[in-house]
Design a protein around this motif. Structure first.
Motif, PDB file in Angstrom:
ATOM      1  N   UNK A  50       0.789  -1.235   0.000  1.00 49.89           N
ATOM      2  CA  UNK A  50       0.000   0.000   0.000  1.00 49.89           C
ATOM      3  C   UNK A  50       0.819   1.282   0.000  1.00 49.89           C
ATOM      4  N   UNK A  51       2.157   1.176   0.217  1.00 52.70           N
ATOM      5  CA  UNK A  51       2.979   2.381   0.227  1.00 52.70           C
ATOM      6  C   UNK A  51       4.397   2.058  -0.204  1.00 52.70           C
ATOM      7  N   UNK A  52       5.100   3.083  -0.619  1.00 56.78           N
ATOM      8  CA  UNK A  52       6.477   2.938  -1.070  1.00 56.78           C
ATOM      9  C   UNK A  52       7.434   2.834   0.110  1.00 56.78           C
ATOM     10  N   UNK A 144       2.136   3.569  -8.831  1.00 55.73           N
ATOM     11  CA  UNK A 144       0.933   2.751  -8.675  1.00 55.73           C
ATOM     12  C   UNK A 144       1.152   1.774  -7.533  1.00 55.73           C
ATOM     13  N   UNK A 145       0.475   1.997  -6.407  1.00 53.48           N
ATOM     14  CA  UNK A 145       0.587   1.080  -5.271  1.00 53.48           C
ATOM     15  C   UNK A 145      -0.491   0.010  -5.383  1.00 53.48           C
ATOM     16  N   UNK A 146      -0.361  -1.007  -4.533  1.00 59.88           N
ATOM     17  CA  UNK A 146      -1.288  -2.158  -4.539  1.00 59.88           C
ATOM     18  C   UNK A 146      -1.349  -2.795  -5.921  1.00 59.88           C
ATOM     19  N   UNK A 147      -0.214  -2.877  -6.565  1.00 61.77           N
ATOM     20  CA  UNK A 147      -0.065  -3.544  -7.862  1.00 61.77           C
ATOM     21  C   UNK A 147       0.964  -4.658  -7.702  1.00 61.77           C
ATOM     22  N   UNK A 148       0.481  -5.878  -7.526  1.00 62.50           N
ATOM     23  CA  UNK A 148       1.390  -7.008  -7.353  1.00 62.50           C
ATOM     24  C   UNK A 148       1.582  -7.716  -8.686  1.00 62.50           C
ATOM     25  N   UNK A 149       2.826  -7.736  -9.152  1.00 63.49           N
ATOM     26  CA  UNK A 149       3.141  -8.367 -10.433  1.00 63.49           C
ATOM     27  C   UNK A 149       2.916  -9.875 -10.351  1.00 63.49           C
TER      28      UNK A 149
END
Length: 468
Positions: A50-52, A144-149
């Motif tokens: 959710x955050x960097x 873009x957070x909450x982006x799981x590859x």
């Protein structure tokens, strides 16, 4: 952060589309630098969480051990157990001094401690995070957070942008899948404790070195666990001799209770200790901290890094050797104890001990050496002195597990360096695909060296991408 229209915005920009996968130290540092080097690039950082920079927030106990002065580093191999040849080369391109200059040039005041670790003078990791985030924003980096590859596909020219990336996005009941295309991809997802954590790379045909944890403290068991570990080692040797292969793990079913007497010394730090693992050549040195669960501190953390793969094979069961006298030569140690004995013969041995040991620890070690608490120095004799010396220089403790270090997680293993161009960090198999940071088979001991690797590799990859 990216809004719902980000993909449309991205499609309308000029320049190559760069997808940075992972919003940690290596990814964010690479993103801001490549954008500053080549403003025409269309750069987006995709972060699974959710955050960097979540891991940067906890490094150095929340103070952010930014790097190290390297003033006391004898060799690069001593601080980078895996990847030292690559790091030796890359540090010539972007060194610890360059890291300090980069952050100081953006207003971060730094201090170097006596142990050569470099921190922001504010002692706040938030200052480092804010510097990176504001730099990305000023440079025009998208986030873009909450982006799981979940997968990377090399289309090999079948699409205008070569790489097809699939993500799980959102959280909770709002999860959905998203696909994008990019000309260039930089993977900076960090390490994974298991190979399955790198499954998003499965479609690329890369060699992945099995990851295992590195940089952890030791759980120390009660004294009776030592005999059990030795029986287990004998069983493994018998199985190996019988031709049943290497790496056999024997279950240890006996006691796993802590050494209560050792735990009672929690918080005591002894400087200049040498540690090792019995039956191996693994050795480390530095301060040792006694904890509630066992032992930690640089002397243990470095040893865990050097022996990470070995300890994983042993199921984190081993004999820890501790030389409490460190590098004090045996004749010198004998002389120190002889002086104490001759100068205070009528004093209780528990009341007078070597200056390099805490008094409570000294009392504990005398007990381990079999010296009664009421024994005066004049009553110890030569046999007693030999027992004390043996305990001080070759104390043995049963390691019965590992304990994660201060919420941080470091692994060894990852993308094999044989698959990566050492000049650019570009994949040898897939043009336009780059790697930086702990996702590669590079890891370091404690002291700011892991973050240094992230900054260095991020910068080298950024330069290569900016110039591509």
């Amino acid at each position: 952060m990216l809004n719902s229209g980000i993909y449309d915005e991205m499609m309308g920009k000029n320049g190559k589309k760069v997808a940075v996968i992972g919003g940690g130290a290596a990814g964010c540092f690479a993103a801001v630098n490549m954008k500053e080097m080549n403003p025409d690039l269309d750069v987006t950082v995709y972060e699974a969480g959710p955050e960097l920079l979540a891991k940067v927030a906890v490094t150095g106990g929340g103070r952010c051990n930014l790097t190290n002065s390297f003033a006391e580093v004898r060799s690069i191999e001593s601080v980078y157990p895996r990847g030292f040849r690559l790091m030796k080369r890359l540090l010539r391109e972007f060194s610890n001094t360059d890291v300090c200059d980069w952050f100081e040039g953006r207003g971060v005041r730094l201090v170097t401690q006596s142990d050569q670790c470099v921190f922001p003078k504010s002692q706040q990791s938030s200052e480092i995070i804010e510097t990176l985030v504001s730099g990305m924003k000023a440079a025009g980096v998208n986030v873009a957070v909450s982006h799981r590859l979940t997968s990377v596909l090399d289309t090999d020219g079948d699409q205008p942008e070569r790489y097809k990336l699939s993500f799980d996005t959102g959280s909770g009941t709002e999860k959905h899948q998203t696909e994008i295309y990019a000309d260039i991809v930089l993977i900076t997802t960090g390490g994974s404790p298991k190979k399955s954590g790198l499954s998003m790379l499965d479609g690329l045909g890369l060699e992945i070195i099995d990851p295992v944890p590195s940089l952890f403290s030791f759980n120390i068991g009660a004294p009776e666990a030592l005999a059990e570990i030795r029986r287990g080692n004998e069983s493994k040797s018998s199985l190996a001799e019988a031709g049943k292969g290497r790496g056999v793990q024997v279950a240890l079913t006996g006691t796993r209770k802590r050494d209560g007497e050792l735990s009672a010394l929690m918080g005591i730090v002894t400087e200049n200790v040498v540690t090792g693992l019995a039956g191996t050549k693994f050795r480390a040195e530095g301060p040792l901290l006694i904890t509630d669960w066992g032992m930690s501190g640089p002397a243990v953390l470095k040893l865990s890094s050097y022996a990470a793969k070995y300890l994983a094979e042993q199921n984190y069961s081993a004999e820890l050797m501790v030389n409490w006298a460190g590098k004090i030569a045996l004749p010198e140690l004998e002389a120190v104890l002889s002086r104490i004995s001759s100068s205070a013969p009528q004093k209780m041995s528990t009341n007078v001990g070597p200056d390099f040991l805490n008094n409570r620890l000294w009392t504990y070690l005398l007990h381990r050496a079999g010296i009664p608490a009421n024994r005066r120095w004049a009553e110890i004799g030569s046999k007693g002195l030999n027992k004390i010396i043996s305990t001080l220089t070759s104390d043995i403790y049963p390691v019965v597990g590992r304990n994660k270090f201060k919420g941080e997680f470091v692994t060894c293993g990852g993308v094999s360096l044989a698959d990566i161009d050492p000049k650019t960090l570009e994949s040898r198999q897939h043009p336009g695909l780059y790697f930086a940071g702990e996702v590669t088979d590079v890891d370091a001991v404690t002291g700011g060296f892991n973050l240094q690797a992230a900054w260095t590799m991020g910068w080298v990859a950024a330069r290569a991408i900016a110039q591509s």
